[in-house]
Design an enzyme around this catalytic site. Structure first.
Site, PDB file in Angstrom:
ATOM      1  CD  GLU A   1      -7.124   3.054   2.648  1.00 50.89           C
ATOM      2  OE1 GLU A   1      -6.777   4.196   2.996  1.00 50.89           O
ATOM      3  OE2 GLU A   1      -7.914   2.845   1.709  1.00 50.89           O
TER       4      GLU A   1
ATOM      5  CE  LYS B   1      -3.191   2.646   2.883  1.00 47.10           C
ATOM      6  NZ  LYS B   1      -3.876   2.741   4.187  1.00 47.10           N
TER       7      LYS B   1
ATOM      8  CD  GLU C   1      -5.329   8.728  10.918  1.00 43.91           C
ATOM      9  OE1 GLU C   1      -4.522   7.792  10.931  1.00 43.91           O
ATOM     10  OE2 GLU C   1      -5.745   9.251   9.872  1.00 43.91           O
TER      11      GLU C   1
END
Length: 461
Positions: A312, A219, A268
């Protein structure tokens, strides 16, 4: 560190100057008092009259605010920046005189600041005023926690200082900072906006998917920039006020350096530590909000079922679990994510709870977590090298840890996304997304457009 219960400013200053004289070295002097409520945005706006720069941190969902005016102490590091930041902060505390009978998290001589995403990336002019690591101990710190308001005064006391002069200066600055009879200036209005090479960025996404298929990485997170111009120099305080009202499940932050201010509203959390209890957040996988309850529910359900987004998200969960386990005991990670709704977006969310071992600190955890797969990719080293070599953008502090730590081993860091760097009449906005082997360049481009929305909406766009 000398911790004392003396509360009166004149008594504390007298003792501090005496100790500084006996040691013949400067001492950081810190005194905390409980005060009547003051609007944190007015405090931030008034802080522009204090010599030095401003900082802002808020958890809008928890009604927690840290607002700093001026600078008592500055910690900058470029080599071994995580370890050096902690070492310098501890060394400062060792020579500090702290008068704080409350010892509430976020009071006293806190250090607030952040790190750059990748110190090995060549720095451009845009981020010239932001070093690889910088933390500031504000001269005046407003803390609002659990409905109670505190003011901490931090200053360096020298043997030759005059007590009455210091008292006079402190009283004058307090009167100005705590003035409630003011109002916020008008916010900015965008004149123009331009996306930086969107065609080239989509081509980079296409190349990255091919490289991932060839097993060069699992990724890779790729970011891009949008630039906007304003009618006149942007005032920061109304932007922060609008962000706090609009992004109710986010951390609102601002770090000012001269005529540049890096700010944003990030959902986040990287890590929070309070009384050795640790909480981290796995936040990866994104979808827009619906126009009504039925559409919103269906979009959320589709997100929970989406293979690409679940993959993900699981990358992030595994990495954070491993990093936290290295420093903690009693690690608790739910087996399935839930939805985390914001005003414009919704994300897959998994909380990670644990108890930090006594020999570790919040900086140890930050060092292990950055960059998470949500901002760098996997494997960490390969994805970081790929970004460094292929991404046109100088991320600066975008996507990196930003937060605070105090003298009592408490602190909190978030990942600096949904953000902008404002420089006078211009601003750069940043947005990114995770690329995996099945990524579609156009879909990833549209996702980054959605992620620009929170900042554009408060900048007058």
């Amino acid at each position: 560190m000398i911790q004392t219960e003396i509360k009166k400013l004149d008594e504390a200053l007298n003792e501090a100057i005496t100790i500084a004289g006996n040691k013949q070295i400067p001492q950081l002097f810190s005194i905390t008092e409980m005060i009547d409520y003051i609007d944190p945005f007015l405090f931030f706006d008034q802080a522009k009259h204090i010599e030095g720069n401003r900082v802002f941190w808020a958890s809008s969902a928890e009604n927690f605010y840290l607002v700093g005016a001026g600078e008592a102490f500055d910690i900058c590091s470029s080599v071994d920046r995580f370890d050096q930041t902690e070492a310098k902060f501890k060394a400062m505390l060792a020579e500090s005189l702290i008068y704080n009978s409350y010892r509430v998290p976020g009071t006293g001589p806190i250090a607030i600041g952040g790190f750059s995403f990748d110190p090995e990336k060549e720095k451009t002019r845009m981020w010239q005023q932001f070093p690889a690591s910088q933390f500031r101990v504000p001269a005046y710190l407003l803390t609002i926690v659990d409905g109670v308001t505190y003011l901490t005064i931090n200053t360096v006391v020298r043997p030759e200082d005059h007590q009455k002069q210091m008292e006079f200066n402190i009283a004058k600055n307090k009167k100005m900072l705590l003035a409630n009879n003011t109002s916020l200036p008008e916010g900015p209005v965008i004149n123009s906006k331009i996306e930086i090479d969107p065609v080239g960025w989509k081509e980079l996404v296409r190349r990255a998917t091919n490289d991932i298929k060839e097993e060069k990485a699992d990724k890779i997170v790729l970011a891009r920039e949008m630039r906007v111009t304003f009618e006149k120099k942007a005032n920061i305080s109304p932007i922060l006020s609008k962000l706090t009202k609009a992004q109710t499940n986010s951390y609102i932050f601002a770090f000012e350096n001269s005529d540049s201010c890096f700010l944003g509203a990030t959902p986040e959390r990287l890590v929070r530590v309070e009384d050795q209890h640790l909480l981290s957040t796995c936040l990866a996988g994104t979808a827009p909000r619906g126009k009504n309850k039925e559409e919103d529910y269906q979009i959320g359900l589709d997100l929970l079922r989406d293979v690409k987004n679940r993959e993900e998200h699981e990358f992030v969960v595994k990495m954070i679990r491993d990093a936290v386990t290295a420093c903690c005991i009693d690690v608790d990670v739910p087996s399935q994510p839930v939805l985390y709704p914001l005003k414009n977006l919704q994300h897959l969310y998994t909380p990670v709870k644990a108890r930090l071992k006594s020999e570790y600190t919040i900086i140890d955890v930050v060092k292990r977590l950055h960059p998470t797969p949500a901002l760098g990719g996997l494997p960490k080293v390969k994805s970081l090298e790929y970004i460094r070599e292929n991404e046109e953008l100088d991320r600066g502090w975008y996507g990196a840890p930003i937060g605070w730590l105090d003298a009592y081993k408490n602190g909190e860091f978030a990942v600096a996304i949904r953000s902008a760097l404002i420089q006078g009449t211009e601003a750069s906005l940043f947005s990114g997304c995770g690329v995996v082997k099945d990524s579609d360049p156009e879909a990833e481009y549209q996702e980054t457009n959605i992620k620009f929305t929170p900042m554009l909406s408060v900048l007058g766009g």
